[in-house]
Design a protein around this motif. Structure first.
Motif, short mmCIF file in Angstrom:
data_model
loop_
_atom_site.label_atom_id
_atom_site.label_comp_id
_atom_site.label_asym_id
_atom_site.label_seq_id
_atom_site.Cartn_x
_atom_site.Cartn_y
_atom_site.Cartn_z
N ILE A 44 40.44 60.28 26.37
CA ILE A 44 40.08 61.49 26.42
C ILE A 44 40.41 61.92 27.48
O ILE A 44 41.26 63.35 27.84
N PRO A 45 41.31 61.30 28.97
CA PRO A 45 41.18 62.53 29.75
C PRO A 45 42.41 62.93 29.61
O PRO A 45 42.94 63.07 30.50
N LEU A 46 43.43 61.66 29.05
CA LEU A 46 44.80 62.19 28.51
C LEU A 46 45.01 63.54 27.84
O LEU A 46 45.26 64.09 27.98
N VAL A 47 43.61 63.82 26.86
CA VAL A 47 43.64 65.08 25.90
C VAL A 47 43.77 65.67 27.14
O VAL A 47 43.85 67.34 26.28
N LEU A 48 42.40 65.78 27.87
CA LEU A 48 41.88 67.03 28.45
C LEU A 48 42.13 67.62 29.61
O LEU A 48 42.87 68.49 30.22
N THR A 49 43.55 66.53 30.35
CA THR A 49 43.75 66.28 31.69
C THR A 49 46.10 66.41 31.52
O THR A 49 46.03 67.19 32.46
N ALA A 50 46.62 66.29 30.39
CA ALA A 50 47.32 66.19 30.44
C ALA A 50 48.63 65.25 31.39
O ALA A 50 49.12 65.60 32.14
N MET A 51 47.48 64.19 31.84
CA MET A 51 48.08 63.19 32.73
C MET A 51 48.69 62.39 32.24
O MET A 51 48.20 61.72 31.53
N PRO A 52 50.29 61.85 32.01
CA PRO A 52 50.11 61.01 30.86
C PRO A 52 50.06 59.59 32.10
O PRO A 52 50.19 58.61 31.45
N GLU A 53 49.27 59.49 33.15
CA GLU A 53 49.39 58.13 33.57
C GLU A 53 48.05 57.16 32.25
O GLU A 53 47.99 56.56 32.39
N PHE A 54 47.00 58.43 31.76
CA PHE A 54 45.13 58.05 31.25
C PHE A 54 46.69 56.97 30.03
O PHE A 54 45.87 56.38 29.55
N GLY A 55 47.66 57.47 29.23
CA GLY A 55 47.85 57.28 27.91
C GLY A 55 48.62 55.91 28.27
O GLY A 55 48.72 54.68 27.82
N MET A 56 49.01 55.76 29.53
CA MET A 56 49.67 55.00 29.80
C MET A 56 48.95 53.40 30.19
O MET A 56 49.14 51.88 28.98
N PHE A 57 47.96 54.19 30.60
CA PHE A 57 46.93 52.74 30.97
C PHE A 57 45.70 53.12 29.46
O PHE A 57 44.98 51.49 29.31
N ALA A 58 45.93 53.32 28.45
CA ALA A 58 45.08 53.12 26.90
C ALA A 58 45.88 52.01 26.35
O ALA A 58 45.76 50.79 25.32
N VAL A 59 47.59 52.39 26.71
CA VAL A 59 48.46 51.45 26.49
C VAL A 59 48.02 50.25 26.51
O VAL A 59 48.06 48.84 25.90
N GLY A 60 48.15 50.03 28.07
CA GLY A 60 47.67 48.88 28.32
C GLY A 60 46.48 48.03 27.76
O GLY A 60 46.29 46.94 27.59
N ALA A 61 45.32 49.16 27.73
CA ALA A 61 43.99 48.45 27.20
C ALA A 61 44.12 47.68 25.85
O ALA A 61 43.52 47.06 25.21
N VAL A 62 45.08 48.62 25.12
CA VAL A 62 45.44 47.84 23.83
C VAL A 62 46.40 47.05 23.80
O VAL A 62 46.46 45.86 23.33
N ALA A 63 46.80 46.40 24.38
CA ALA A 63 48.34 44.97 24.96
C ALA A 63 46.80 43.95 24.97
O ALA A 63 46.75 42.55 24.62
N ALA A 64 46.01 44.34 26.82
CA ALA A 64 44.65 44.19 27.29
C ALA A 64 43.55 43.26 25.46
O ALA A 64 43.91 41.99 25.24
N ALA A 65 43.87 44.18 24.66
CA ALA A 65 43.08 44.07 23.20
C ALA A 65 43.64 42.83 22.34
O ALA A 65 43.53 42.12 21.59
N VAL A 66 45.37 42.85 22.42
CA VAL A 66 45.65 42.13 21.63
C VAL A 66 45.36 40.67 22.29
O VAL A 66 45.41 40.00 21.14
N THR A 67 45.84 40.90 23.37
CA THR A 67 45.67 39.37 24.54
C THR A 67 44.22 38.42 23.64
O THR A 67 44.22 37.92 23.54
N ALA A 68 43.13 39.33 23.65
CA ALA A 68 41.81 38.86 23.90
C ALA A 68 42.03 38.96 22.48
O ALA A 68 41.01 37.83 22.25
N ALA A 69 42.45 39.02 21.41
CA ALA A 69 41.89 38.86 19.85
C ALA A 69 43.04 38.29 19.52
O ALA A 69 41.96 37.03 18.84
N PHE A 70 43.75 37.55 20.40
CA PHE A 70 44.68 36.26 20.58
C PHE A 70 44.00 35.07 20.66
O PHE A 70 44.45 33.80 20.99
#
Length: 142
Positions: A18-44
């Motif tokens: 959400i802040p990635l879209v609102l602020t156009a700060m790409p760092e938020f997108g990279m944190f979001a990808v990190g969260a998805v990677a952590a979700a995959v780790t949790a799923a396994f």
């Protein structure tokens, strides 16, 4: 209501998107990808420590890689000159006598007003001159 850890990480990824879209700060997108990677780790079946480590490592790695690419591209100058910059250094044909007060040249297929860089120089019709600078709509030649 018991929600699995992987779902919390996905909710966090959406929350970071959400802040990635609102602020156009790409760092938020990279944190979001990190969260998805952590979700995959949790799923396994990875533990909390593994999930947090994956989140931090993926996020920091993405930021480091993207920033280095961005810095490299920012430092590169454009390879193609355009506009006035493209005319500097080109040769032109004198159409009307050019001196320190004025004259006409044919530059890049167009007729331009021109004056000499050195006020004492003169160029006669038919001579080739080099464009040194563009001052408004006047080419400065030598």
């Amino acid at each position: 209501m018991n929600i699995d850890a992987w779902l919390w990480w996905l909710i966090g990824a959406v929350g970071l998107g959400i802040p990635l879209v609102l602020t156009a700060m790409p760092e938020f997108g990279m944190f979001a990808v990190g969260a998805v990677a952590a979700a995959v780790t949790a799923a396994f079946g990875g533990g909390v420590v593994a999930q947090v480590l994956v989140f931090v490592i993926v996020s920091v790695a993405l930021i480091a890689v993207v920033r280095s690419i961005a810095n490299h591209n920012r430092e590169q100058r454009p390879q193609h000159r355009t506009g006035i910059d493209a005319l500097k250094g080109r040769s032109a044909l004198v159409l009307e006598r050019v001196d320190g007060s004025g004259g006409r040249i044919k530059l890049a297929g167009e007729i331009w007003s021109a004056r000499t860089l050195d006020a004492d120089s003169t160029f006669e019709p038919g001579q080739q001159v080099d464009v040194v600078e563009i001052d408004g709509a006047t080419a400065i030649v030598m």
